[in-house]
Scaffold this motif. Structure first.
Motif, PDB file in Angstrom:
ATOM      1  N   THR A   1       4.654   5.334  -5.695  1.00 30.65           N
ATOM      2  CA  THR A   1       4.768   5.418  -7.161  1.00 30.65           C
ATOM      3  C   THR A   1       4.008   6.626  -7.706  1.00 30.65           C
ATOM      4  O   THR A   1       4.313   7.131  -8.783  1.00 30.65           O
ATOM      5  N   VAL A   2       3.013   7.100  -6.949  1.00 32.62           N
ATOM      6  CA  VAL A   2       2.215   8.255  -7.368  1.00 32.62           C
ATOM      7  C   VAL A   2       2.671   9.536  -6.674  1.00 32.62           C
ATOM      8  O   VAL A   2       2.864  10.574  -7.300  1.00 32.62           O
ATOM      9  N   TRP A   3       2.864   9.434  -5.343  1.00 29.82           N
ATOM     10  CA  TRP A   3       3.251  10.610  -4.549  1.00 29.82           C
ATOM     11  C   TRP A   3       4.649  10.397  -3.968  1.00 29.82           C
ATOM     12  O   TRP A   3       4.807   9.779  -2.918  1.00 29.82           O
ATOM     13  N   HIS A   4       5.672  10.853  -4.665  1.00 28.97           N
ATOM     14  CA  HIS A   4       7.033  10.727  -4.150  1.00 28.97           C
ATOM     15  C   HIS A   4       7.712  12.093  -4.037  1.00 28.97           C
ATOM     16  O   HIS A   4       8.912  12.227  -4.207  1.00 28.97           O
ATOM     17  N   ASP A   5       6.879  13.110  -3.781  1.00 28.90           N
ATOM     18  CA  ASP A   5       7.404  14.447  -3.552  1.00 28.90           C
ATOM     19  C   ASP A   5       7.471  14.714  -2.043  1.00 28.90           C
ATOM     20  O   ASP A   5       7.164  13.847  -1.235  1.00 28.90           O
ATOM     21  N   TRP A   6       7.861  15.923  -1.698  1.00 27.88           N
ATOM     22  CA  TRP A   6       7.961  16.336  -0.303  1.00 27.88           C
ATOM     23  C   TRP A   6       6.669  17.047   0.113  1.00 27.88           C
ATOM     24  O   TRP A   6       6.149  17.835  -0.680  1.00 27.88           O
TER      25      TRP A   6
ATOM     26  N   TYR B   1       6.807  11.983   0.934  1.00 22.02           N
ATOM     27  CA  TYR B   1       7.877  10.985   0.989  1.00 22.02           C
ATOM     28  C   TYR B   1       8.212  10.606   2.439  1.00 22.02           C
ATOM     29  O   TYR B   1       8.474   9.433   2.740  1.00 22.02           O
ATOM     30  N   ILE B   2       8.188  11.602   3.332  1.00 20.71           N
ATOM     31  CA  ILE B   2       8.530  11.357   4.745  1.00 20.71           C
ATOM     32  C   ILE B   2       7.616  10.296   5.340  1.00 20.71           C
ATOM     33  O   ILE B   2       8.066   9.296   5.913  1.00 20.71           O
ATOM     34  N   TRP B   3       6.304  10.521   5.198  1.00 23.93           N
ATOM     35  CA  TRP B   3       5.335   9.649   5.869  1.00 23.93           C
ATOM     36  C   TRP B   3       5.267   8.273   5.231  1.00 23.93           C
ATOM     37  O   TRP B   3       5.095   7.260   5.933  1.00 23.93           O
ATOM     38  N   LEU B   4       5.412   8.197   3.933  1.00 23.35           N
ATOM     39  CA  LEU B   4       5.350   6.892   3.269  1.00 23.35           C
ATOM     40  C   LEU B   4       6.586   6.051   3.573  1.00 23.35           C
ATOM     41  O   LEU B   4       6.493   4.827   3.736  1.00 23.35           O
ATOM     42  N   VAL B   5       7.742   6.702   3.682  1.00 28.76           N
ATOM     43  CA  VAL B   5       8.968   5.982   4.068  1.00 28.76           C
ATOM     44  C   VAL B   5       8.865   5.510   5.522  1.00 28.76           C
ATOM     45  O   VAL B   5       9.332   4.421   5.867  1.00 28.76           O
TER      46      VAL B   5
ATOM     47  N   LEU C   1       0.830  -1.203   0.000  1.00 27.93           N
ATOM     48  CA  LEU C   1       0.000   0.000   0.000  1.00 27.93           C
ATOM     49  C   LEU C   1       0.869   1.259   0.000  1.00 27.93           C
ATOM     50  O   LEU C   1       0.627   2.195  -0.773  1.00 27.93           O
ATOM     51  N   SER C   2       1.897   1.275   0.847  1.00 26.83           N
ATOM     52  CA  SER C   2       2.766   2.448   0.922  1.00 26.83           C
ATOM     53  C   SER C   2       3.600   2.605  -0.346  1.00 26.83           C
ATOM     54  O   SER C   2       3.824   3.726  -0.826  1.00 26.83           O
TER      55      SER C   2
ATOM     56  N   ASN D   1      15.092   6.102 -15.077  1.00 29.69           N
ATOM     57  CA  ASN D   1      14.239   6.965 -14.256  1.00 29.69           C
ATOM     58  C   ASN D   1      14.280   6.435 -12.831  1.00 29.69           C
ATOM     59  O   ASN D   1      13.880   5.299 -12.566  1.00 29.69           O
ATOM     60  N   ILE D   2      14.741   7.271 -11.903  1.00 26.68           N
ATOM     61  CA  ILE D   2      14.906   6.793 -10.524  1.00 26.68           C
ATOM     62  C   ILE D   2      13.571   6.411  -9.897  1.00 26.68           C
ATOM     63  O   ILE D   2      13.512   5.592  -8.980  1.00 26.68           O
ATOM     64  N   ASN D   3      12.471   6.961 -10.394  1.00 25.62           N
ATOM     65  CA  ASN D   3      11.157   6.617  -9.859  1.00 25.62           C
ATOM     66  C   ASN D   3      10.794   5.149 -10.086  1.00 25.62           C
ATOM     67  O   ASN D   3       9.881   4.615  -9.447  1.00 25.62           O
TER      68      ASN D   3
END
Length: 392
Positions: free
Chosen positions: A87-92, A95-99, A81-82, A154-156
């Motif tokens: 894959t969709v939201w990897h901005d700031w 990123y903090i909360w998903l990691v 899930l995270s 692509n690093i994503n």
């Protein structure tokens, strides 16, 4: 080895390989792609490790309550899930909360894997936990190499690759792990008993030995933090530094026949095994403290690898031996939590000491902590002896 052990080995390999897509690139991604400072990146990784500690303890508790199968499936689904969100939201700051969630969900999985291998192959002893340790290290060796290839365009893509690894892990766990939870049904009934467990000696012994285990991780993690920058300052290239970890992973696999005769002799002398490994550990860091060229760092890594091959599998083996019936998961959770705490605070402690005294002095100061680890390994069974004396 039983078929169930091989299935757990495959699962651990896939899980660790998937995780290894991310951990070498977290700092690079936050600094180079999200524009965050190295200090901020370090705090995020500390948060990741902190949630991992909570996940380890919860994972051990869940294993004892609902069994390894359900615990692992829950951890995998939460990780998926995270990662799907990443894959969709990897901005700031997403990123903090998903990691942080990834650290938590990954922490849930590991204690159950170790507890399950001890349950399905109890007569395997150290060999059962060593097999999981080898699978974990093979994943760590292969994962970063694959991550570089995946992130080349692509690093994503590393988020997608990690997600697919968990999908594969889910299929294996969902199909093959369900029948491994039979022992846990008995554990749940033991936990459901109203009679309280009065014997506290095993948990005291576990806390003593894992405190020393945590100290060992504090210095071990310097290889990925302070020592890595020190190596580069000496003019050694990043590629050469990365090769040191290739040496580590390859040696762990290839040197098994060399250490097997020693391990066989120490099969029922786990205290001696741990002390031997810790002494080798200390020697490796003394070599690092005086290293001035690449060859010396290679020698130090080789020595370190032999030390960890004795210590790392020994501690979960001891946890399995000390755990009362129905508490196997909890004890493995303690082991993983203490290691995670060491990895979490180690870079900070090392950084403070480097700024105050320089890298060689820092290494020698932290290496002296291994003396405490040796003492805890020698004395952890004192509570057990006192309890036995009282019961006579």
């Amino acid at each position: 080895m039983p078929k169930a052990v091989w299935l757990l080995i495959i699962g651990m390999f896939i899980n660790t390989t998937g995780n290894s897509f991310l951990w070498p690139l977290h700092t690079i991604y936050m600094h180079d792609y999200l524009g965050q400072s190295l200090t901020t990146a370090g705090l995020v990784l500390m948060l990741n490790a902190g949630t991992g500690v909570i996940g380890n303890l919860l994972g051990g508790y869940l294993f004892d309550r609902i069994g390894g199968y359900k615990s692992i499936i829950f951890g995998i689904l939460l990780s998926m899930l995270s990662l799907a969100a990443l894959t969709v939201w990897h901005d700031w700051p997403e990123y903090i909360w998903l990691v942080a969630i990834l650290g938590f969900s990954g922490g849930i999985i590991f204690p159950s894997m170790y507890a399950m291998v001890g349950n399905v192959w109890p007569e395997g002893g150290r060999r059962a936990f060593n097999s999981i340790y080898l699978a974990q290290n093979l994943g760590v060796a292969i994962g970063p190499a694959l991550a570089g290839w995946v992130a080349d365009n692509n690093i994503n893509n590393i988020f997608v690759a990690n997600l697919f690894a968990y999908v594969f892990f889910l299929v294996i766990a969902g199909v093959f792990y369900k029948n491994m939870s039979i022992v846990s049904n008995h554990q749940a009934s033991v936990l459901g008993e109203k009679k309280k467990i009065k014997k506290m000696a095993p948990i005291y012994a576990m806390m003593i030995v894992t405190f020393g285990y945590m100290l060992t991780w504090i210095i071990y993690v310097q290889w990925t933090s302070t020592i890595s920058t020190y190596v580069l300052d000496l003019g050694i290239t990043l590629r050469q530094y990365s090769l040191l970890w290739t040496v580590n992973g390859a040696l762990i696999l290839l040197a098994q026949p060399l250490i097997k005769p020693i391990i066989n002799k120490l099969e029922h002398k786990i205290k001696t095994q741990m002390v031997l490994g810790l002494v080798i550990f200390m020697i490796s860091f003394v070599v690092v403290a005086f290293a001035e060229n690449y060859t010396m760092f290679v020698v130090a890594m080789v020595i370190l690898t032999f030390g960890e091959m004795f210590v790392w599998p020994a501690v979960p083996t001891l946890a399995s031996q000390l755990a009362p019936k129905g508490k196997e998961g909890f004890y493995q959770g303690i082991v993983n939590s203490m290691a995670t705490i060491g990895r979490m605070i180690g870079p900070f402690i090392g950084g403070v000491l480097v700024e105050a005294y320089g890298t060689p002095a820092m290494i020698l100061i932290l290496a002296s902590l291994i003396i405490i680890s040796i003492i805890t390994s020698l004395l952890y069974d004192i509570p057990l002896k006192k309890e036995a004396a009282l019961n006579e």
